[in-house]
Structure formats: C-alpha cells, structure tokens
Design a protein around this motif. Structure first.
Motif, PDB file in Angstrom:
ATOM      1  N   GLY A 180      10.672  30.925  48.027  1.00  0.00           N
ATOM      2  CA  GLY A 180      11.943  31.019  48.729  1.00  0.00           C
ATOM      3  C   GLY A 180      13.001  31.859  48.076  1.00  0.00           C
ATOM      4  O   GLY A 180      14.151  31.894  48.543  1.00  0.00           O
ATOM      5  N   ALA A 181      12.671  32.576  47.011  1.00  0.00           N
ATOM      6  CA  ALA A 181      13.658  33.460  46.380  1.00  0.00           C
ATOM      7  C   ALA A 181      14.026  34.595  47.331  1.00  0.00           C
ATOM      8  O   ALA A 181      13.181  35.099  48.078  1.00  0.00           O
ATOM      9  N   GLU A 182      15.281  34.967  47.293  1.00  0.00           N
ATOM     10  CA  GLU A 182      15.775  36.064  48.133  1.00  0.00           C
ATOM     11  C   GLU A 182      15.803  37.387  47.376  1.00  0.00           C
ATOM     12  O   GLU A 182      16.329  38.387  47.869  1.00  0.00           O
ATOM     13  N   GLY A 183      15.219  37.384  46.205  1.00  0.00           N
ATOM     14  CA  GLY A 183      15.130  38.590  45.400  1.00  0.00           C
ATOM     15  C   GLY A 183      14.580  38.232  44.040  1.00  0.00           C
ATOM     16  O   GLY A 183      14.297  37.064  43.743  1.00  0.00           O
ATOM     17  N   VAL A 184      14.427  39.245  43.196  1.00  0.00           N
ATOM     18  CA  VAL A 184      13.926  39.020  41.837  1.00  0.00           C
ATOM     19  C   VAL A 184      14.688  39.892  40.857  1.00  0.00           C
ATOM     20  O   VAL A 184      15.214  40.946  41.199  1.00  0.00           O
ATOM     21  N   GLU A 185      14.710  39.405  39.626  1.00  0.00           N
ATOM     22  CA  GLU A 185      15.281  40.156  38.508  1.00  0.00           C
ATOM     23  C   GLU A 185      14.178  40.442  37.512  1.00  0.00           C
ATOM     24  O   GLU A 185      13.284  39.613  37.316  1.00  0.00           O
ATOM     25  N   PHE A 186      14.215  41.625  36.900  1.00  0.00           N
ATOM     26  CA  PHE A 186      13.251  41.926  35.846  1.00  0.00           C
ATOM     27  C   PHE A 186      13.823  42.990  34.920  1.00  0.00           C
ATOM     28  O   PHE A 186      14.807  43.657  35.225  1.00  0.00           O
ATOM     29  N   ASP A 187      13.190  43.110  33.742  1.00  0.00           N
ATOM     30  CA  ASP A 187      13.650  44.031  32.700  1.00  0.00           C
ATOM     31  C   ASP A 187      12.703  45.222  32.603  1.00  0.00           C
ATOM     32  O   ASP A 187      11.506  45.095  32.875  1.00  0.00           O
ATOM     33  N   VAL A 188      13.251  46.346  32.165  1.00  0.00           N
ATOM     34  CA  VAL A 188      12.449  47.563  32.065  1.00  0.00           C
ATOM     35  C   VAL A 188      12.598  48.190  30.678  1.00  0.00           C
ATOM     36  O   VAL A 188      13.712  48.405  30.201  1.00  0.00           O
ATOM     37  N   PHE A 189      11.463  48.456  30.052  1.00  0.00           N
ATOM     38  CA  PHE A 189      11.372  49.207  28.797  1.00  0.00           C
ATOM     39  C   PHE A 189      10.484  50.426  29.032  1.00  0.00           C
ATOM     40  O   PHE A 189       9.724  50.480  30.000  1.00  0.00           O
TER      41      PHE A 189
END
Length: 306
Positions: free
Chosen positions: A39-48
């Motif tokens: 049910g998440a309306e989006g996602v967060e993530f990190d980039v290297f």
C-alpha cells in the motif's frame, strides 16, 4: 490532499532493525514491489556510484563486506543477497517503477524519492533518469531529489530547471548543538530553532526553487510549518531516533499538523516509514485528530523509526 505513505529503502530497513521478518533485503527490486503491494504510495532509496560510474541503489559505500565505489558494476551485481536478490542499478529500479506506474491506471503515479549519496553522483544519476524517461515513459515530475549536501541539489537545479529538489535538514542544523542530546538526537519540544539556520534554509529554498523540506518528523514545530507555508513548499519527513514514548508523542503531534497543512494548502506531504501498515495507522489517527488507544500507537510507532 492527505499524507502520502512512502516506503523507506523500499519496504523498510532490513539491517540494524528488529522488524525485518518477511521483508526482502532493503533497496532491492523485490523490496520495492513489496512496499507497493503493502500500500505504499511511493518509495525512497539511496544512490551511490560504482567504480565505473554506474549509479546503484544502496545506502552505504561499504556494504556486505565490499566497498562499492571500488568495484565495477558487473561485480557489484554478483553480490548475492537473501531471497535471491541483487544490488540493483538505478536504471533497473526506475524501469521497474515506471512499469508499475503504467499498470496502476486510475491511481496516482508513485512518488519516487532519490537520496543522492557519495561524490560526483548527480550527473550519472540524472543521465539515467533522462534515459529511462525517454524510453520507458517515466515521468520526471514524479521524482524528488534529496541530499544533505546542498551542492548536490544545486547541481541538480543547474542540470534541470524543473527538477523537484528538497534539502535534507539534520537535527544538528535546526537546533543549537548543545540542545541536541545523544543518543538519538533528542531535542526538548520547548527548544526553539536556531534562527540563523532557519534563515539560511529559507534563503536556499527561495534561491533554488525547492519543492519541499526533507526533515525528521520529531523536529517539526509550528514555526517550520509556517515557514513552509510562507515559501509555498511541502514536506518529505521521516521518523528517527530511539523508540521512546516522547518521540511517539512528538511524531503524532507533528503528523497532525502536517495533515492539516496538506489538507489546507494542497501541497504534498510524504511520510517515509519502515512499516507501511504502521505508518498508515498513525497517519489515520493523526488525520482524525483523535488518538488511537495508546498501546496501539506505541506498537505502530515502534516499527516506524529509521
């Protein structure tokens, strides 16, 4: 307008947390799928960046016994994670999310929060975003760039005048250092903001045409809500710190203010959490301005802090 529930690192952390049972490894393709299914309306993530300058989705340069920036991408992707997962490239992640968007039909597009980490990451990241947008119908206005290093966000703005940028504000920036107690960056609810820091933030938001303030939920006070309203920006916020009842109360009170702000202003407020269902429980309670029973709130809050 209500508060969007965003999956932190996909479906939430699976390192340094006791709430990892059944979750795919954080920041993997399966983790993003799980978050959206929950049910998440989006996602967060990190980039290297890898040694050959390929953006990969991971929160630390030193990970799983390897230094990512000293490895070529092909070798990074050979690292086997639980549940058969691999460290994904940014390109593969965005292709996955754009495909999910197309399948959602009458639903809003996913909120995609990219946290820029490590040196020289902006240009390769934005090259990937442009490439996926051109080939896979990824809508660039669904992407929100965050960073603690404001130069990275300035570089994003130089590259794209329309990019969504949101400075990540640390507790140690908002308050005088002697007012911040460790462990857990605790600040008394009665502590005022550092005036110079708040003024600097206001100026940066104006100069860079930021869309939101990325800030720990427990650091949000009425003055910051007023600042956001004056500047016409939203919030991208996240619980942080130890699981203490006082932090639960501060988080709940901040979410109540944020819900009212989103409803009145129509601006986007995103709440990044490690547990989608718990995040929804707390936001629903805050939006109704009627606290759930304390044990329920404590249980829900206990799974949120990142």
């Amino acid at each position: 307008m209500t508060i969007k529930i965003i999956g932190h690192r996909g479906n939430g952390r699976t390192t340094e947390t006791p709430f990892a049972e059944g979750k795919a490894p954080q920041q993997t393709l399966l983790s993003f799928i799980q978050a959206i299914e929950n049910g998440a309306e989006g996602v967060e993530f990190d980039v290297f960046l890898t040694r050959d300058q390929i953006p990969v989705v991971i929160d630390k340069d030193m990970a799983f016994g390897h230094i990512i920036s000293e490895m070529d991408c092909v070798d990074v992707q050979r690292i086997l994670l639980p549940m058969g997962q691999r460290i994904p490239t940014l390109r593969d992640t965005l292709i996955l999310l754009s495909g999910i968007n197309e399948s959602r039909e009458d639903m809003d597009d996913l909120f995609i929060n990219i946290e820029l980490k490590g040196p020289n990451v902006v240009k390769p990241t934005m090259n990937v975003v442009d490439g996926v947008a051109a080939l896979y119908r990824l809508k660039k206005d669904t992407i929100y760039y965050s960073a603690t290093d404001r130069q990275k966000l300035s570089d994003v703005r130089m590259r794209d005048a329309y990019a969504n940028i949101q400075p990540t504000i640390l507790t140690m920036e908002l308050f005088a250092p002697e007012k911040v107690h460790q462990p857990g960056y605790y600040v008394s609810p009665r502590t005022a903001y550092n005036k110079a820091a708040l003024g600097d933030l206001r100026q940066y938001i104006r100069d860079m045409d930021c869309c939101a303030i990325d800030v720990p939920t427990t650091d949000i006070r009425p003055q910051l809500i007023e600042t956001a309203n004056d500047l016409g920006v939203g919030f991208c916020t996240h619980p942080s710190g130890p699981r203490r009842f006082v932090d639960c109360e501060k988080t709940y009170n901040a979410l109540t203010m944020l819900y009212q702000y989103a409803a009145k202003s129509g601006r986007t407020v995103a709440f990044k959490v490690d547990d989608i269902a718990a995040g929804r429980t707390v936001v629903n309670a805050a939006s109704n301005q009627n606290k759930a029973p304390v044990p329920m709130l404590e249980r829900a809050m206990g799974t949120l802090f990142i």
